[in-house]
Design a protein around this motif. Structure first.
Motif, PDB file in Angstrom:
ATOM      1  N   LEU A  69      45.154  11.808  76.664  1.00  0.00           N
ATOM      2  CA  LEU A  69      43.847  12.185  77.214  1.00  0.00           C
ATOM      3  C   LEU A  69      43.389  13.523  76.657  1.00  0.00           C
ATOM      4  CD1 LEU A  69      41.515  11.694  79.152  1.00  0.00           C
ATOM      5  CD2 LEU A  69      42.903  12.722  80.966  1.00  0.00           C
ATOM      6  N   ARG A  70      44.297  14.474  76.564  1.00  0.00           N
ATOM      7  CA  ARG A  70      43.945  15.794  76.027  1.00  0.00           C
ATOM      8  C   ARG A  70      43.515  15.674  74.562  1.00  0.00           C
ATOM      9  NH1 ARG A  70      48.586  17.807  76.306  1.00  0.00           N
ATOM     10  NH2 ARG A  70      48.475  18.163  78.558  1.00  0.00           N
ATOM     11  N   ALA A  71      44.260  14.896  73.791  1.00  0.00           N
ATOM     12  CA  ALA A  71      43.932  14.731  72.370  1.00  0.00           C
ATOM     13  C   ALA A  71      42.620  13.994  72.169  1.00  0.00           C
ATOM     14  CB  ALA A  71      45.065  13.995  71.664  1.00  0.00           C
ATOM     15  N   ALA A  72      42.264  13.131  73.127  1.00  0.00           N
ATOM     16  CA  ALA A  72      41.062  12.310  72.999  1.00  0.00           C
ATOM     17  C   ALA A  72      39.784  13.026  73.387  1.00  0.00           C
ATOM     18  CB  ALA A  72      41.214  11.046  73.850  1.00  0.00           C
ATOM     19  N   SER A  73      39.873  14.270  73.817  1.00  0.00           N
ATOM     20  CA  SER A  73      38.684  14.994  74.258  1.00  0.00           C
ATOM     21  C   SER A  73      37.584  14.958  73.190  1.00  0.00           C
ATOM     22  CB  SER A  73      39.054  16.453  74.567  1.00  0.00           C
ATOM     23  OG  SER A  73      37.911  17.197  74.912  1.00  0.00           O
ATOM     24  N   ALA A  74      36.399  14.485  73.569  1.00  0.00           N
ATOM     25  CA  ALA A  74      35.209  14.414  72.708  1.00  0.00           C
ATOM     26  C   ALA A  74      35.307  13.371  71.600  1.00  0.00           C
ATOM     27  CB  ALA A  74      34.888  15.776  72.104  1.00  0.00           C
ATOM     28  N   ALA A  75      36.318  12.486  71.646  1.00  0.00           N
ATOM     29  CA  ALA A  75      36.473  11.482  70.586  1.00  0.00           C
ATOM     30  C   ALA A  75      35.417  10.389  70.690  1.00  0.00           C
ATOM     31  CB  ALA A  75      37.861  10.862  70.654  1.00  0.00           C
ATOM     32  N   TYR A  76      34.921   9.966  69.544  1.00  0.00           N
ATOM     33  CA  TYR A  76      33.977   8.851  69.438  1.00  0.00           C
ATOM     34  C   TYR A  76      34.734   7.536  69.297  1.00  0.00           C
ATOM     35  CZ  TYR A  76      30.252   5.925  67.461  1.00  0.00           C
ATOM     36  OH  TYR A  76      29.352   4.918  67.216  1.00  0.00           O
ATOM     37  N   VAL A  77      35.833   7.584  68.563  1.00  0.00           N
ATOM     38  CA  VAL A  77      36.707   6.417  68.429  1.00  0.00           C
ATOM     39  C   VAL A  77      38.157   6.874  68.558  1.00  0.00           C
ATOM     40  CG1 VAL A  77      35.127   5.082  66.956  1.00  0.00           C
ATOM     41  CG2 VAL A  77      36.841   6.574  65.906  1.00  0.00           C
ATOM     42  N   ILE A  78      38.994   5.949  69.042  1.00  0.00           N
ATOM     43  CA  ILE A  78      40.439   6.173  69.079  1.00  0.00           C
ATOM     44  C   ILE A  78      41.099   5.026  68.314  1.00  0.00           C
ATOM     45  CG2 ILE A  78      42.507   6.389  70.495  1.00  0.00           C
ATOM     46  CD1 ILE A  78      40.789   7.374  72.788  1.00  0.00           C
ATOM     47  N   VAL A  79      41.824   5.364  67.273  1.00  0.00           N
ATOM     48  CA  VAL A  79      42.581   4.366  66.517  1.00  0.00           C
ATOM     49  C   VAL A  79      43.951   4.228  67.162  1.00  0.00           C
ATOM     50  CG1 VAL A  79      43.644   3.801  64.306  1.00  0.00           C
ATOM     51  CG2 VAL A  79      41.364   4.865  64.368  1.00  0.00           C
ATOM     52  N   HIS A  80      44.259   3.021  67.622  1.00  0.00           N
ATOM     53  CA  HIS A  80      45.577   2.781  68.207  1.00  0.00           C
ATOM     54  C   HIS A  80      46.424   2.043  67.171  1.00  0.00           C
ATOM     55  CE1 HIS A  80      48.437   2.405  71.563  1.00  0.00           C
ATOM     56  NE2 HIS A  80      48.777   1.279  70.964  1.00  0.00           N
ATOM     57  N   ALA A  81      47.183   2.803  66.396  1.00  0.00           N
ATOM     58  CA  ALA A  81      48.008   2.237  65.331  1.00  0.00           C
ATOM     59  C   ALA A  81      49.433   2.745  65.440  1.00  0.00           C
ATOM     60  CB  ALA A  81      47.420   2.594  63.967  1.00  0.00           C
ATOM     61  N   VAL A  82      49.860   3.039  66.651  1.00  0.00           N
ATOM     62  CA  VAL A  82      51.189   3.587  66.869  1.00  0.00           C
ATOM     63  C   VAL A  82      52.117   2.483  67.347  1.00  0.00           C
ATOM     64  CG1 VAL A  82      50.561   4.311  69.225  1.00  0.00           C
ATOM     65  CG2 VAL A  82      52.495   5.378  68.077  1.00  0.00           C
ATOM     66  N   ASN A  83      53.307   2.427  66.754  1.00  0.00           N
ATOM     67  CA  ASN A  83      54.325   1.447  67.123  1.00  0.00           C
ATOM     68  C   ASN A  83      55.694   2.114  67.099  1.00  0.00           C
ATOM     69  OD1 ASN A  83      53.096  -1.245  67.523  1.00  0.00           O
ATOM     70  ND2 ASN A  83      52.394  -0.967  65.414  1.00  0.00           N
ATOM     71  N   PRO A  84      56.630   1.651  67.913  1.00  0.00           N
ATOM     72  CA  PRO A  84      57.984   2.191  67.846  1.00  0.00           C
ATOM     73  C   PRO A  84      58.580   1.945  66.464  1.00  0.00           C
ATOM     74  CG  PRO A  84      57.692   0.888  69.832  1.00  0.00           C
ATOM     75  CD  PRO A  84      56.488   0.643  68.968  1.00  0.00           C
ATOM     76  N   PRO A  85      59.229   2.934  65.847  1.00  0.00           N
ATOM     77  CA  PRO A  85      59.800   2.742  64.511  1.00  0.00           C
ATOM     78  C   PRO A  85      60.920   1.724  64.519  1.00  0.00           C
ATOM     79  CG  PRO A  85      60.537   4.825  65.462  1.00  0.00           C
ATOM     80  CD  PRO A  85      59.479   4.287  66.378  1.00  0.00           C
ATOM     81  N   GLY A  86      60.953   0.902  63.457  1.00  0.00           N
ATOM     82  CA  GLY A  86      62.032  -0.063  63.311  1.00  0.00           C
ATOM     83  C   GLY A  86      62.088  -1.109  64.401  1.00  0.00           C
ATOM     84  N   TYR A  87      60.944  -1.374  65.043  1.00  0.00           N
ATOM     85  CA  TYR A  87      60.852  -2.379  66.112  1.00  0.00           C
ATOM     86  C   TYR A  87      61.708  -2.036  67.331  1.00  0.00           C
ATOM     87  CZ  TYR A  87      58.754  -5.435  62.561  1.00  0.00           C
ATOM     88  OH  TYR A  87      57.958  -5.968  61.592  1.00  0.00           O
ATOM     89  N   ARG A  88      62.158  -0.792  67.446  1.00  0.00           N
ATOM     90  CA  ARG A  88      63.061  -0.449  68.544  1.00  0.00           C
ATOM     91  C   ARG A  88      62.300  -0.308  69.862  1.00  0.00           C
ATOM     92  NH1 ARG A  88      65.060   2.865  64.447  1.00  0.00           N
ATOM     93  NH2 ARG A  88      64.024   4.709  65.316  1.00  0.00           N
ATOM     94  N   ASN A  89      62.872  -0.887  70.909  1.00  0.00           N
ATOM     95  CA  ASN A  89      62.370  -0.727  72.280  1.00  0.00           C
ATOM     96  C   ASN A  89      60.913  -1.147  72.437  1.00  0.00           C
ATOM     97  OD1 ASN A  89      64.879   0.445  73.059  1.00  0.00           O
ATOM     98  ND2 ASN A  89      64.188   2.414  72.253  1.00  0.00           N
TER      99      ASN A  89
END
Length: 344
Positions: A69-89
């Motif tokens: 939420l803090r990082a998103a302040s004033a954002a027009y778009v949010i790219v959600h491209a985060v995944n756990p490395p190596g398919y872990r968890n």
């Protein structure tokens, strides 16, 4: 929107979660090239700022709602491209991270940009996958991806716009966490042979990352024409018989008759109890055993075409970036992005 005083103009802000990954990095660069300020969140932002100084780095963890939420302040778009490395968890991390993105986007009024995968589908939907194909996956990761999209649809119905572009297996410059870079060739070494994961005569869907990023950008430019939940498929580079990618690698390194060996799926199956990554890869082997192609008619009807870099150019640029060729392409060595054409 935030004002960039150095240019005297207002530029929209994009928050990219997963900017150090393949698709996240490609989207971050494309957004920057298209006039956005790019903010990227990472647990170690100082180290990343040295690697990618063009982005605004902030400290945070995608698993911590307050950080997002803090990082998103004033954002027009949010790219959600985060995944756990190596398919872990995956089961423990993927859905909570998306929930944090949805909550932040809802709070600041941002549009979510999400890359989709073919994991959502089971063999009953093959070979041609449209946006309306039944999503009945047989795997754990597939069911998680279906739930991701369901939550995005719910968010869109409640006022948070979503743009999802689904494509095949990624490959592209600087991207190492994919089948091309980790399974078919060895980064940093000359290519003497190619390991092919696919079954003979099983067509396979590939997607060149700069083309995927450009597709997002073209759609984003027409955001006011999109529905609240917009989902598009890219045809990308369809390997009609499962051998064309391997042959393109051979051509790129000047060895048209390069040896092509089959991926040792049986050995991977035997080792999967001891190697978590092999267990996860083995679960998705069905995507290499049957023909899978994405139907891009909806995208082409909307845009009038699909961004499409010629296969040999895409493969050569990718191999050069991975240190597998003696001479890099002019586009890569000068740091200039390749401008994809449009395939109608």
């Amino acid at each position: 929107m935030m004002t960039d005083m150095s240019h005297g103009v207002s530029r929209p802000l994009a928050l990219v979660l997963g900017a150090t990954g393949g698709i996240g990095g490609a989207l971050a660069k494309a957004l920057l090239d298209n006039g956005y300020r790019v903010r990227a969140m990472h647990r170690n932002p100082d180290a990343q700022a040295e690697r990618f100084p063009a982005f605004e780095w902030v400290k945070g963890d995608a698993m911590v709602a307050a950080d997002v939420l803090r990082a998103a302040s004033a954002a027009y778009v949010i790219v959600h491209a985060v995944n756990p490395p190596g398919y872990r968890n995956w089961g423990e991390l993927v859905l909570p991270m998306l929930d944090n993105t949805i909550a932040a986007a809802s709070a600041v009024g941002a549009r979510i940009l999400m890359p989709g995968t073919v994991y959502n589908y089971g063999p009953d939907a093959f070979p041609q996958l449209s946006e309306d194909s039944v999503q009945a996956p047989l795997t754990v990761k597939g069911r998680i991806r279906v739930e991701l999209e369901r939550r995005l649809e719910v968010a869109a119905s409640q006022g948070t716009p979503v743009l999802l572009v689904r494509a095949g297996d990624f490959f592209g410059p600087g991207a190492g966490n994919n089948w091309f870079a980790q399974g078919m060739i060895q980064p940093g070494k000359p290519v003497r042979y190619v390991i092919n994961p696919g079954r003979a005569n099983a067509g396979h869907a590939w997607a060149y990352l700069p083309d995927v990023a450009e597709t997002f950008m073209q759609l984003l430019k027409r955001a006011d024409e999109l529905p609240m939940f917009a989902r598009f498929h890219m045809d990308g580079h369809f390997d009609v018989d499962g051998l064309q990618m391997a042959k393109a690698i051979g051509r790129a390194v000047g060895r048209p008759s390069i040896p092509i060996f089959s991926f040792p799926w049986r050995l991977a199956g035997l080792l999967r109890p001891f190697v978590p990554l092999l267990r996860e890869l083995h679960e998705m082997r069905y995507l290499w055993r049957e023909t899978v192609r994405l139907d891009s008619r909806r995208l082409k009807d909307f845009l009038g075409g699909e961004p499409h870099t010629p296969l040999d150019v895409a493969v050569s640029t990718t191999l050069a970036s991975l240190g597998c060729m003696a001479q890099t392409s002019a586009a890569f060595s000068t740091g200039q992005p390749f401008r994809a054409g449009v395939e109608g």
